[in-house]
Design an enzyme around this catalytic site. Structure first.
Site, PDB file in Angstrom:
ATOM      1  N   GLY A  23       0.790  -1.227   0.000  1.00 28.95           N
ATOM      2  CA  GLY A  23       0.000   0.000   0.000  1.00 28.95           C
ATOM      3  C   GLY A  23       0.820   1.274   0.000  1.00 28.95           C
ATOM      4  O   GLY A  23       0.303   2.350  -0.261  1.00 28.95           O
ATOM      5  N   GLU A  24       2.091   1.187   0.286  1.00 29.46           N
ATOM      6  CA  GLU A  24       2.937   2.366   0.396  1.00 29.46           C
ATOM      7  C   GLU A  24       3.542   2.730  -0.962  1.00 29.46           C
ATOM      8  O   GLU A  24       4.135   1.886  -1.635  1.00 29.46           O
ATOM      9  CB  GLU A  24       4.054   2.088   1.401  1.00 29.46           C
ATOM     10  CG  GLU A  24       4.888   3.284   1.730  1.00 29.46           C
ATOM     11  CD  GLU A  24       5.957   2.951   2.754  1.00 29.46           C
ATOM     12  OE1 GLU A  24       6.990   3.649   2.726  1.00 29.46           O
ATOM     13  OE2 GLU A  24       5.783   2.012   3.529  1.00 29.46           O
ATOM     14  N   ALA A  25       3.398   3.976  -1.353  1.00 30.04           N
ATOM     15  CA  ALA A  25       3.857   4.430  -2.673  1.00 30.04           C
ATOM     16  C   ALA A  25       5.367   4.261  -2.856  1.00 30.04           C
ATOM     17  O   ALA A  25       5.822   3.932  -3.954  1.00 30.04           O
ATOM     18  CB  ALA A  25       3.461   5.887  -2.897  1.00 30.04           C
ATOM     19  N   LYS A  27       7.315   1.925  -1.668  1.00 27.23           N
ATOM     20  CA  LYS A  27       7.594   0.515  -1.956  1.00 27.23           C
ATOM     21  C   LYS A  27       7.177   0.161  -3.380  1.00 27.23           C
ATOM     22  O   LYS A  27       7.874  -0.550  -4.082  1.00 27.23           O
ATOM     23  CB  LYS A  27       6.886  -0.393  -0.953  1.00 27.23           C
ATOM     24  CG  LYS A  27       7.458  -0.316   0.429  1.00 27.23           C
ATOM     25  CD  LYS A  27       6.710  -1.229   1.374  1.00 27.23           C
ATOM     26  CE  LYS A  27       7.249  -1.109   2.791  1.00 27.23           C
ATOM     27  NZ  LYS A  27       6.505  -1.956   3.728  1.00 27.23           N
ATOM     28  N   ILE A  28       6.032   0.688  -3.795  1.00 27.01           N
ATOM     29  CA  ILE A  28       5.562   0.456  -5.160  1.00 27.01           C
ATOM     30  C   ILE A  28       6.562   1.036  -6.156  1.00 27.01           C
ATOM     31  O   ILE A  28       6.884   0.410  -7.164  1.00 27.01           O
ATOM     32  CB  ILE A  28       4.158   1.060  -5.378  1.00 27.01           C
ATOM     33  CG1 ILE A  28       3.136   0.327  -4.516  1.00 27.01           C
ATOM     34  CG2 ILE A  28       3.761   1.021  -6.847  1.00 27.01           C
ATOM     35  CD1 ILE A  28       1.768   0.974  -4.480  1.00 27.01           C
TER      36      ILE A  28
END
Length: 70
Positions: A23-25, A27-28
């Protein structure tokens, strides 16, 4: 992963089919950076560099997230 015969969207779909994105940008962004590096190596004629592929990959994921989340 071999993306050599795939267009960009198909390659992202196949890449993403094996796991769920966090969910964390941030990490994406890191995950999409690795995808973009691999995709760029197999499609150098489509992008000037891997960073451009990364920006497109991250933007595509974020647009899809915004489209499908209330």
């Amino acid at each position: 992963m071999d993306f050599s015969d795939l267009d960009f969207v198909s390659a992202i779909r196949i890449f993403r089919s094996g796991f769920r994105l966090p969910g964390e940008a941030q990490k994406i962004d890191r995950i999409m950076e690795k995808f973009a590096e691999k995709y760029y190596l197999q499609h150098k004629e489509d992008f000037a560099n891997a960073d451009m592929a990364c920006i497109l990959a991250f933007s595509t994921i974020m647009l899809q997230t915004n489209l499908h989340n209330p």
